[in-house]
Design a protein around this motif. Structure first.
Motif, PDB file in Angstrom:
ATOM      1  N   LEU A   1      -3.897  -8.534  20.232  1.00 12.23           N
ATOM      2  CA  LEU A   1      -4.150  -7.133  19.877  1.00 12.23           C
ATOM      3  C   LEU A   1      -3.054  -6.581  18.969  1.00 12.23           C
ATOM      4  CD1 LEU A   1      -5.345  -5.882  23.378  1.00 12.23           C
ATOM      5  CD2 LEU A   1      -6.770  -6.064  21.316  1.00 12.23           C
ATOM      6  N   LEU A   2      -1.808  -6.945  19.247  1.00 10.18           N
ATOM      7  CA  LEU A   2      -0.685  -6.503  18.410  1.00 10.18           C
ATOM      8  C   LEU A   2      -0.858  -7.018  16.988  1.00 10.18           C
ATOM      9  CD1 LEU A   2       2.083  -5.035  18.253  1.00 10.18           C
ATOM     10  CD2 LEU A   2       3.132  -7.236  18.844  1.00 10.18           C
ATOM     11  N   ASP A   3      -1.222  -8.282  16.849  1.00  8.89           N
ATOM     12  CA  ASP A   3      -1.430  -8.866  15.518  1.00  8.89           C
ATOM     13  C   ASP A   3      -2.559  -8.149  14.771  1.00  8.89           C
ATOM     14  OD1 ASP A   3       0.614 -10.701  15.873  1.00  8.89           O
ATOM     15  OD2 ASP A   3      -0.730 -12.363  16.405  1.00  8.89           O
ATOM     16  N   GLN A   4      -3.651  -7.864  15.468  1.00 12.90           N
ATOM     17  CA  GLN A   4      -4.788  -7.179  14.841  1.00 12.90           C
ATOM     18  C   GLN A   4      -4.404  -5.770  14.404  1.00 12.90           C
ATOM     19  OE1 GLN A   4      -7.882  -7.383  17.800  1.00 12.90           O
ATOM     20  NE2 GLN A   4      -8.247  -9.559  17.463  1.00 12.90           N
ATOM     21  N   LEU A   5      -3.707  -5.060  15.274  1.00 14.41           N
ATOM     22  CA  LEU A   5      -3.287  -3.696  14.944  1.00 14.41           C
ATOM     23  C   LEU A   5      -2.300  -3.708  13.785  1.00 14.41           C
ATOM     24  CD1 LEU A   5      -3.294  -0.637  15.510  1.00 14.41           C
ATOM     25  CD2 LEU A   5      -1.449  -1.060  17.175  1.00 14.41           C
ATOM     26  N   GLU A   6      -1.347  -4.618  13.828  1.00 13.06           N
ATOM     27  CA  GLU A   6      -0.364  -4.701  12.748  1.00 13.06           C
ATOM     28  C   GLU A   6      -1.054  -4.969  11.414  1.00 13.06           C
ATOM     29  OE1 GLU A   6       3.788  -6.900  11.553  1.00 13.06           O
ATOM     30  OE2 GLU A   6       2.325  -8.028  12.744  1.00 13.06           O
ATOM     31  N   GLU A   7      -1.995  -5.885  11.398  1.00  9.72           N
ATOM     32  CA  GLU A   7      -2.714  -6.201  10.162  1.00  9.72           C
ATOM     33  C   GLU A   7      -3.466  -4.970   9.642  1.00  9.72           C
ATOM     34  OE1 GLU A   7      -6.430  -8.947   8.693  1.00  9.72           O
ATOM     35  OE2 GLU A   7      -5.129  -9.768  10.251  1.00  9.72           O
ATOM     36  N   ALA A   8      -4.140  -4.260  10.537  1.00  5.66           N
ATOM     37  CA  ALA A   8      -4.890  -3.065  10.130  1.00  5.66           C
ATOM     38  C   ALA A   8      -3.961  -1.973   9.609  1.00  5.66           C
ATOM     39  CB  ALA A   8      -5.718  -2.545  11.310  1.00  5.66           C
ATOM     40  N   VAL A   9      -2.856  -1.757  10.291  1.00  6.28           N
ATOM     41  CA  VAL A   9      -1.919  -0.707   9.882  1.00  6.28           C
ATOM     42  C   VAL A   9      -1.232  -1.087   8.568  1.00  6.28           C
ATOM     43  CG1 VAL A   9       0.223   0.497  10.495  1.00  6.28           C
ATOM     44  CG2 VAL A   9      -1.602   0.245  12.196  1.00  6.28           C
ATOM     45  N   ARG A  10      -0.829  -2.311   8.422  1.00  5.88           N
ATOM     46  CA  ARG A  10      -0.194  -2.744   7.166  1.00  5.88           C
ATOM     47  C   ARG A  10      -1.157  -2.593   5.986  1.00  5.88           C
ATOM     48  NH1 ARG A  10       4.937  -5.090   7.482  1.00  5.88           N
ATOM     49  NH2 ARG A  10       5.525  -5.781   9.564  1.00  5.88           N
ATOM     50  N   HIS A  11      -2.417  -2.939   6.207  1.00  4.50           N
ATOM     51  CA  HIS A  11      -3.436  -2.766   5.167  1.00  4.50           C
ATOM     52  C   HIS A  11      -3.572  -1.277   4.802  1.00  4.50           C
ATOM     53  CE1 HIS A  11      -7.276  -3.081   3.053  1.00  4.50           C
ATOM     54  NE2 HIS A  11      -7.687  -2.083   3.815  1.00  4.50           N
ATOM     55  N   HIS A  12      -3.633  -0.433   5.815  1.00  2.91           N
ATOM     56  CA  HIS A  12      -3.752   1.008   5.593  1.00  2.91           C
ATOM     57  C   HIS A  12      -2.540   1.546   4.827  1.00  2.91           C
ATOM     58  CE1 HIS A  12      -4.480   5.252   6.363  1.00  2.91           C
ATOM     59  NE2 HIS A  12      -3.262   5.337   6.850  1.00  2.91           N
ATOM     60  N   VAL A  13      -1.362   1.150   5.244  1.00  4.81           N
ATOM     61  CA  VAL A  13      -0.127   1.603   4.599  1.00  4.81           C
ATOM     62  C   VAL A  13      -0.118   1.178   3.128  1.00  4.81           C
ATOM     63  CG1 VAL A  13       2.379   1.187   4.507  1.00  4.81           C
ATOM     64  CG2 VAL A  13       1.284   1.790   6.676  1.00  4.81           C
ATOM     65  N   GLU A  14      -0.478  -0.076   2.873  1.00  5.40           N
ATOM     66  CA  GLU A  14      -0.496  -0.570   1.493  1.00  5.40           C
ATOM     67  C   GLU A  14      -1.457   0.250   0.632  1.00  5.40           C
ATOM     68  OE1 GLU A  14      -1.870  -4.525  -0.941  1.00  5.40           O
ATOM     69  OE2 GLU A  14      -0.993  -4.815   1.042  1.00  5.40           O
ATOM     70  N   GLU A  15      -2.654   0.494   1.147  1.00  6.02           N
ATOM     71  CA  GLU A  15      -3.624   1.288   0.386  1.00  6.02           C
ATOM     72  C   GLU A  15      -3.126   2.713   0.171  1.00  6.02           C
ATOM     73  OE1 GLU A  15      -7.961  -0.720   1.214  1.00  6.02           O
ATOM     74  OE2 GLU A  15      -7.466   1.122   2.281  1.00  6.02           O
ATOM     75  N   GLU A  16      -2.600   3.315   1.222  1.00  9.18           N
ATOM     76  CA  GLU A  16      -2.136   4.696   1.118  1.00  9.18           C
ATOM     77  C   GLU A  16      -0.983   4.815   0.124  1.00  9.18           C
ATOM     78  OE1 GLU A  16      -2.439   7.578   4.652  1.00  9.18           O
ATOM     79  OE2 GLU A  16      -0.321   7.001   4.592  1.00  9.18           O
ATOM     80  N   GLU A  17      -0.083   3.845   0.144  1.00  9.50           N
ATOM     81  CA  GLU A  17       1.081   3.900  -0.741  1.00  9.50           C
ATOM     82  C   GLU A  17       0.747   3.533  -2.186  1.00  9.50           C
ATOM     83  OE1 GLU A  17       4.416   1.800   0.978  1.00  9.50           O
ATOM     84  OE2 GLU A  17       4.583   3.258   2.615  1.00  9.50           O
ATOM     85  N   THR A  18      -0.402   2.925  -2.418  1.00 10.79           N
ATOM     86  CA  THR A  18      -0.778   2.592  -3.786  1.00 10.79           C
ATOM     87  C   THR A  18      -1.859   3.509  -4.351  1.00 10.79           C
ATOM     88  OG1 THR A  18      -2.366   0.916  -3.050  1.00 10.79           O
ATOM     89  CG2 THR A  18      -0.144   0.154  -3.581  1.00 10.79           C
ATOM     90  N   THR A  19      -2.475   4.340  -3.507  1.00 12.50           N
ATOM     91  CA  THR A  19      -3.529   5.234  -4.014  1.00 12.50           C
ATOM     92  C   THR A  19      -3.261   6.694  -3.658  1.00 12.50           C
ATOM     93  OG1 THR A  19      -4.950   4.842  -2.079  1.00 12.50           O
ATOM     94  CG2 THR A  19      -5.328   3.448  -4.006  1.00 12.50           C
ATOM     95  N   VAL A  20      -3.357   7.041  -2.386  1.00 10.68           N
ATOM     96  CA  VAL A  20      -3.289   8.442  -1.961  1.00 10.68           C
ATOM     97  C   VAL A  20      -1.935   9.070  -2.301  1.00 10.68           C
ATOM     98  CG1 VAL A  20      -3.422  10.042  -0.009  1.00 10.68           C
ATOM     99  CG2 VAL A  20      -5.007   8.109  -0.135  1.00 10.68           C
ATOM    100  N   LEU A  21      -0.850   8.421  -1.921  1.00  6.96           N
ATOM    101  CA  LEU A  21       0.470   9.034  -2.132  1.00  6.96           C
ATOM    102  C   LEU A  21       0.837   9.168  -3.611  1.00  6.96           C
ATOM    103  CD1 LEU A  21       2.466   7.504   0.872  1.00  6.96           C
ATOM    104  CD2 LEU A  21       1.178   9.658   0.752  1.00  6.96           C
ATOM    105  N   PRO A  22       0.633   8.134  -4.432  1.00  2.00           N
ATOM    106  CA  PRO A  22       0.907   8.327  -5.862  1.00  2.00           C
ATOM    107  C   PRO A  22       0.009   9.411  -6.483  1.00  2.00           C
ATOM    108  CG  PRO A  22       0.776   5.991  -5.373  1.00  2.00           C
ATOM    109  CD  PRO A  22       0.324   6.731  -4.144  1.00  2.00           C
TER     110      PRO A  22
END
Length: 184
Positions: free
Chosen positions: A96-117
């Motif tokens: 579960l930790l691995d799955q959550l980490e993967e989902a959160v890292r994906h979200h962070v990457e998208e947010e930092e490359t689209t929404v925040l800029p």
């Protein structure tokens, strides 16, 4: 703590990454570290949903990315609830930790490359500072909340963020069900 909302969000992202690394690499920290991760993720998500995403959507015109980010928050909260309930010493916890980490890292990457800029480009510094203050206050108010405990008002913010029509006339349970379905 206040400042530019983009910087504050990115600081939280780095802290979440640090917590994931600690939980993965130091299993003896899981029993105490999991509630810390949960509290930070929930407070961060609630603050983004109520203060940041509406501005990104309504003022910055980032409708599709905000809707996508909101859906990812909903999925992550469901995963987080399962992690919190799992035995920290079990193989299921690690999965579960691995799955959550993967989902959160994906979200962070998208947010930092689209929404925040996009926010940096379309919202002036004064507005980002105002949002930073609102984000920090909201985040502090939500510390200690657990996954699955969103209020009706918080669910209505989430519905706004994903463009769910008719949310104001729905009850809390119906809102939660529709948001979960939209995120699936």
């Amino acid at each position: 703590m206040s400042g530019d909302v983009v910087d504050l969000i990115m600081q939280d992202h780095r802290e979440v990454e640090r917590l994931f690394d600690k939980l993965k690499n130091f299993p003896d920290t899981r029993a105490l570290g999991t509630p810390v991760l949960s509290a930070l993720l929930i407070a961060h998500s609630r603050a983004e949903e109520s203060e940041v995403y509406p501005a990104a959507k309504d003022e910055g015109g980032d409708t599709e990315e905000v809707a996508h980010s909101q859906e990812e928050h909903t999925k992550a909260e469901q995963m987080l609830a399962k992690l919190v309930a799992a035995d920290p010493e079990s193989a299921k916890y690690v999965e579960l930790l691995d799955q959550l980490e993967e989902a959160v890292r994906h979200h962070v990457e998208e947010e930092e490359t689209t929404v925040l800029p996009h926010m940096q480009e379309h919202l002036d510094e004064q507005r980002r500072m105002e949002l930073g203050e609102a984000f920090a206050a909201s985040r502090a108010a939500h510390l200690g909340e657990r996954p699955g405990e969103a209020t009706k008002e918080e669910l209505q913010w989430q519905a706004h963020n994903v463009g769910l029509a008719g949310a104001s006339s729905m009850g809390k349970a119906e809102l939660a069900k529709k948001l979960k379905a939209k995120a699936a």
